[in-house]
Design a protein around this motif. Structure first.
Motif, PDB file in Angstrom:
ATOM      1  N   VAL A 162       0.916  -1.154  -0.037  1.00  0.00           N
ATOM      2  CA  VAL A 162      -0.097  -0.004  -0.058  1.00  0.00           C
ATOM      3  C   VAL A 162       0.812   1.217  -0.061  1.00  0.00           C
ATOM      4  O   VAL A 162       0.640   2.175  -0.811  1.00  0.00           O
ATOM      5  N   ARG A 163       1.770   1.092   0.954  1.00  0.00           N
ATOM      6  CA  ARG A 163       2.880   2.234   0.915  1.00  0.00           C
ATOM      7  C   ARG A 163       4.041   1.655   1.832  1.00  0.00           C
ATOM      8  O   ARG A 163       3.917   0.607   2.301  1.00  0.00           O
ATOM      9  N   TRP A 164       5.329   2.257   1.497  1.00  0.00           N
ATOM     10  CA  TRP A 164       6.474   1.727   2.140  1.00  0.00           C
ATOM     11  C   TRP A 164       7.370   2.698   2.571  1.00  0.00           C
ATOM     12  O   TRP A 164       7.358   4.105   1.887  1.00  0.00           O
ATOM     13  N   PHE A 165       8.153   2.493   3.371  1.00  0.00           N
ATOM     14  CA  PHE A 165       9.160   3.481   4.081  1.00  0.00           C
ATOM     15  C   PHE A 165      10.283   3.900   3.089  1.00  0.00           C
ATOM     16  O   PHE A 165      10.820   2.929   2.338  1.00  0.00           O
ATOM     17  N   ALA A 166      10.520   5.011   2.728  1.00  0.00           N
ATOM     18  CA  ALA A 166      11.488   5.550   1.757  1.00  0.00           C
ATOM     19  C   ALA A 166      12.766   6.444   2.211  1.00  0.00           C
ATOM     20  O   ALA A 166      13.610   6.494   1.448  1.00  0.00           O
ATOM     21  N   GLY A 167      12.389   7.154   3.497  1.00  0.00           N
ATOM     22  CA  GLY A 167      13.316   8.081   3.976  1.00  0.00           C
ATOM     23  C   GLY A 167      13.026   8.964   5.155  1.00  0.00           C
ATOM     24  O   GLY A 167      11.754   8.839   5.690  1.00  0.00           O
ATOM     25  N   TYR A 168      14.061   9.538   5.939  1.00  0.00           N
ATOM     26  CA  TYR A 168      13.618  10.174   7.136  1.00  0.00           C
ATOM     27  C   TYR A 168      14.625  11.336   7.284  1.00  0.00           C
ATOM     28  O   TYR A 168      15.895  11.287   6.642  1.00  0.00           O
ATOM     29  N   ALA A 169      14.481  12.396   8.077  1.00  0.00           N
ATOM     30  CA  ALA A 169      15.298  13.032   8.507  1.00  0.00           C
ATOM     31  C   ALA A 169      14.829  13.862   9.907  1.00  0.00           C
ATOM     32  O   ALA A 169      13.602  13.827  10.168  1.00  0.00           O
ATOM     33  N   ALA A 170      15.816  14.066  10.916  1.00  0.00           N
ATOM     34  CA  ALA A 170      15.348  14.759  12.047  1.00  0.00           C
ATOM     35  C   ALA A 170      15.590  16.032  12.169  1.00  0.00           C
ATOM     36  O   ALA A 170      16.851  16.649  11.518  1.00  0.00           O
ATOM     37  N   VAL A 171      14.953  16.796  12.817  1.00  0.00           N
ATOM     38  CA  VAL A 171      14.854  18.272  12.976  1.00  0.00           C
ATOM     39  C   VAL A 171      14.595  18.707  14.345  1.00  0.00           C
ATOM     40  O   VAL A 171      14.124  18.050  15.047  1.00  0.00           O
ATOM     41  N   ARG A 172      15.107  19.737  14.813  1.00  0.00           N
ATOM     42  CA  ARG A 172      14.923  20.446  16.024  1.00  0.00           C
ATOM     43  C   ARG A 172      14.373  21.868  15.828  1.00  0.00           C
ATOM     44  O   ARG A 172      14.641  22.629  14.921  1.00  0.00           O
ATOM     45  N   ALA A 175      12.271  19.661   6.905  1.00  0.00           N
ATOM     46  CA  ALA A 175      13.417  18.882   6.715  1.00  0.00           C
ATOM     47  C   ALA A 175      13.496  18.281   5.368  1.00  0.00           C
ATOM     48  O   ALA A 175      12.560  18.352   4.772  1.00  0.00           O
ATOM     49  N   THR A 176      14.706  18.175   5.207  1.00  0.00           N
ATOM     50  CA  THR A 176      15.079  17.625   3.731  1.00  0.00           C
ATOM     51  C   THR A 176      15.373  16.467   3.813  1.00  0.00           C
ATOM     52  O   THR A 176      16.223  15.708   4.290  1.00  0.00           O
ATOM     53  N   VAL A 177      14.727  15.464   3.000  1.00  0.00           N
ATOM     54  CA  VAL A 177      14.782  13.913   2.958  1.00  0.00           C
ATOM     55  C   VAL A 177      15.052  13.652   1.524  1.00  0.00           C
ATOM     56  O   VAL A 177      14.633  13.996   0.539  1.00  0.00           O
ATOM     57  N   ARG A 178      16.032  12.777   1.252  1.00  0.00           N
ATOM     58  CA  ARG A 178      16.608  12.336   0.093  1.00  0.00           C
ATOM     59  C   ARG A 178      15.886  10.977   0.005  1.00  0.00           C
ATOM     60  O   ARG A 178      16.136  10.098   0.892  1.00  0.00           O
ATOM     61  N   VAL A 179      15.070  10.649  -0.975  1.00  0.00           N
ATOM     62  CA  VAL A 179      14.493   9.520  -1.264  1.00  0.00           C
ATOM     63  C   VAL A 179      15.562   8.647  -2.534  1.00  0.00           C
ATOM     64  O   VAL A 179      15.524   9.242  -3.280  1.00  0.00           O
ATOM     65  N   PRO A 180      16.154   7.584  -2.080  1.00  0.00           N
ATOM     66  CA  PRO A 180      17.148   7.243  -2.957  1.00  0.00           C
ATOM     67  C   PRO A 180      16.515   6.427  -4.200  1.00  0.00           C
ATOM     68  O   PRO A 180      15.451   5.960  -3.895  1.00  0.00           O
ATOM     69  N   ALA A 181      17.006   6.427  -5.182  1.00  0.00           N
ATOM     70  CA  ALA A 181      16.366   5.754  -6.430  1.00  0.00           C
ATOM     71  C   ALA A 181      15.994   4.632  -5.985  1.00  0.00           C
ATOM     72  O   ALA A 181      14.776   4.126  -6.931  1.00  0.00           O
ATOM     73  N   ARG A 182      16.803   3.682  -5.392  1.00  0.00           N
ATOM     74  CA  ARG A 182      16.211   2.418  -5.248  1.00  0.00           C
ATOM     75  C   ARG A 182      14.888   2.260  -4.445  1.00  0.00           C
ATOM     76  O   ARG A 182      14.410   0.998  -4.825  1.00  0.00           O
TER      77      ARG A 182
END
Length: 460
Positions: A390-400, A409-416
């Motif tokens: 249905v959906r799947w985890f692709a990336g994350y970033a922590a911010v304060r 938050a800038t999140v890089r989603v890898p091509a894979r």
């Protein structure tokens, strides 16, 4: 060199500021715990701990040293060693019938003040290294001990090929009454400003080398939490486990703090989090069911030599997302000491197949204190030509952010994360067309959604 318990950490943090009342809870289900340095002394030096000796076949001492406790998985092997001996002078703080034990394989014996308690030959039923070298079964005997009267406990095991050297000596006081212990804890909690109740698993229920048969903490520990929470709504349940467990009382307590087997400084670290000196920063790496029966996959035993993986790629949170039942806590879940609003998701209008995608998520700290948020990004592919979750985890970033402040938050989603394996072509491929990008706090809470157009080489 030392170990800080939760009780020690709490007492140190509140010294001079509050009175800490401690009520021992019922012992967790399972074998008696190994001897600790606070319950015995080395009979030779008088210092806390046990005396480990290696003896030859005639009983002559080849080697000796003081150890802090009775769990000795790899006692030093010296030439001519025939027997491992562990001795300790017990200092009972509770009178009554104690459970004394020695774990290992081969010929073993246990004596108290020179009186034999048990002796026999106990061959290993398996060659599993996790059992032989880490968690050997124990043999037990009972003995009456009195407060103020020390007793010398001596355990021996002979060494034999294929049986390892692991030797564990245990001594457990009379178990508190399963009904009286929660009642006593509840009385103490009712008169306190706040209550901390600690429960969890042990190495006997959660260990490498074998599967757990249940996710329950046991009836006694669950009864303890329920009793304390009923007596004081300002109850924090500290759960010390290395994986998912059932928390049937989770809605009755004020908060749940997962400790995750924190190590020797765990007590001080947990106190820092409990009293607000540090923010709990973890996020769940697994999805936790309310009950084991709710999980998408509950059978993992082969039948006739075969174990079909019928769930395919729908494992973890991906399996839960198409499941009929809702978990207690989603993958990625975790709270801190402030609240957050997810305000805006920005994705590029299009991206080339095989390229990484940069996603930006604006969040705002809505609480009264500074905090840290873990922004998570998930992908979905409506109308895909291949089977997908249905959906799947692709990336994350922590911010304060400070109170009221918004951050991106800038999140890089890898091509894979967009690729699939093409069986026919025996290669990784990326579907072109419309994709969906979702952002939020967990796999089950993704309030922000945007579309992404993936184009192939040469597309205009």
């Amino acid at each position: 060199p030392h170990e800080v318990s939760v009780l020690d950490g709490v007492r140190a943090a509140l010294r001079g500021r509050a009175r800490v009342v401690h009520v021992p809870g019922p012992r967790p289900d399972g074998p008696a715990p190994p001897l600790g340095h606070d319950a015995c002394t080395d009979p030779r030096s008088g210092l806390p701990g046990v005396l480990l000796r290696m003896l030859d076949a005639d009983g002559r001492e080849l080697y000796a040293e003081r150890r802090r406790g009775g769990r000795l998985l790899e006692p030093r092997l010296v030439p001519g060693a025939h027997t491992v001996e562990v001795s300790a002078r017990l200092r009972p703080r509770t009178a009554g019938r104690w459970t004394l034990g020695v774990a290992g394989f081969g010929r073993m014996s246990l004596a108290l003040d020179g009186r034999p308690l048990l002796a026999g030959d106990f061959p290993p039923p398996t060659d599993d290294p996790a059992v032989v070298h880490v968690n050997p079964p124990a043999q037990y005997a009972g003995a009456d001990l009195a407060v103020g009267q020390d007793a010398l406990l001596v355990a021996r095991r002979e060494l034999a090929p294929g049986t390892g050297r692991a030797t564990v000596v245990s001594a457990a006081p009379p178990a508190p009454d399963a009904a009286a212990s929660p009642a006593e804890a509840a009385r103490a909690a009712a008169g306190a400003d706040a209550a901390i109740v600690v429960v969890g698993t042990t190495e006997h229920g959660e260990c490498e080398g074998y599967d757990r048969t249940t996710l329950s903490l046991g009836a006694t520990q669950n009864a303890l939490v329920r009793a304390v929470a009923a007596a004081n709504p300002r109850t924090v349940a500290v759960v010390n486990s290395g994986g998912p467990v059932e928390l049937p009382w989770r809605d009755a307590v004020g908060a749940v703090l997962l400790a995750w087997f924190p190590g020797q400084e765990g007590g001080d670290g947990l106190a820092d989090v409990l009293f607000g000196r540090a923010e709990p920063g973890g996020r769940l790496p697994t999805t936790w069911p309310a009950a084991l029966a709710d999980a998408p996959v509950t059978r993992t035993l082969p039948a006739d030599g075969r174990l079909p993986y019928d769930e395919g790629l729908h494992v973890g949170h991906r399996g839960w997302l198409r499941h009929t039942r809702v978990p207690a806590y989603w993958f990625g879940h975790g709270l801190g000491y402030t609240t957050w609003a997810h305000e805006e998701l920005t994705v590029p209008p299009r991206a080339g197949a095989g390229e990484d995608v940069t996603v930006r998520v604006r969040v705002r700290n809505m609480g009264a204190r500074s905090g840290r948020e873990v922004v998570q990004v998930y992908l979905a592919r409506p109308g895909s030509a291949v089977e997908r979750p249905v959906r799947w985890f692709a990336g994350y970033a922590a911010v304060r952010a400070r109170p009221g402040e918004s951050v991106t938050a800038t999140v890089r989603v890898p091509a894979r994360a967009l690729r699939h394996w093409c069986v026919r072509e025996r290669a990784w491929r990326t579907e072109t067309g419309r994709w969906r990008v979702l952002a939020g706090r967990s796999a089950g809470e993704v309030p922000l959604v945007a579309d992404l157009e993936v184009v192939g080489p040469g597309s205009g």
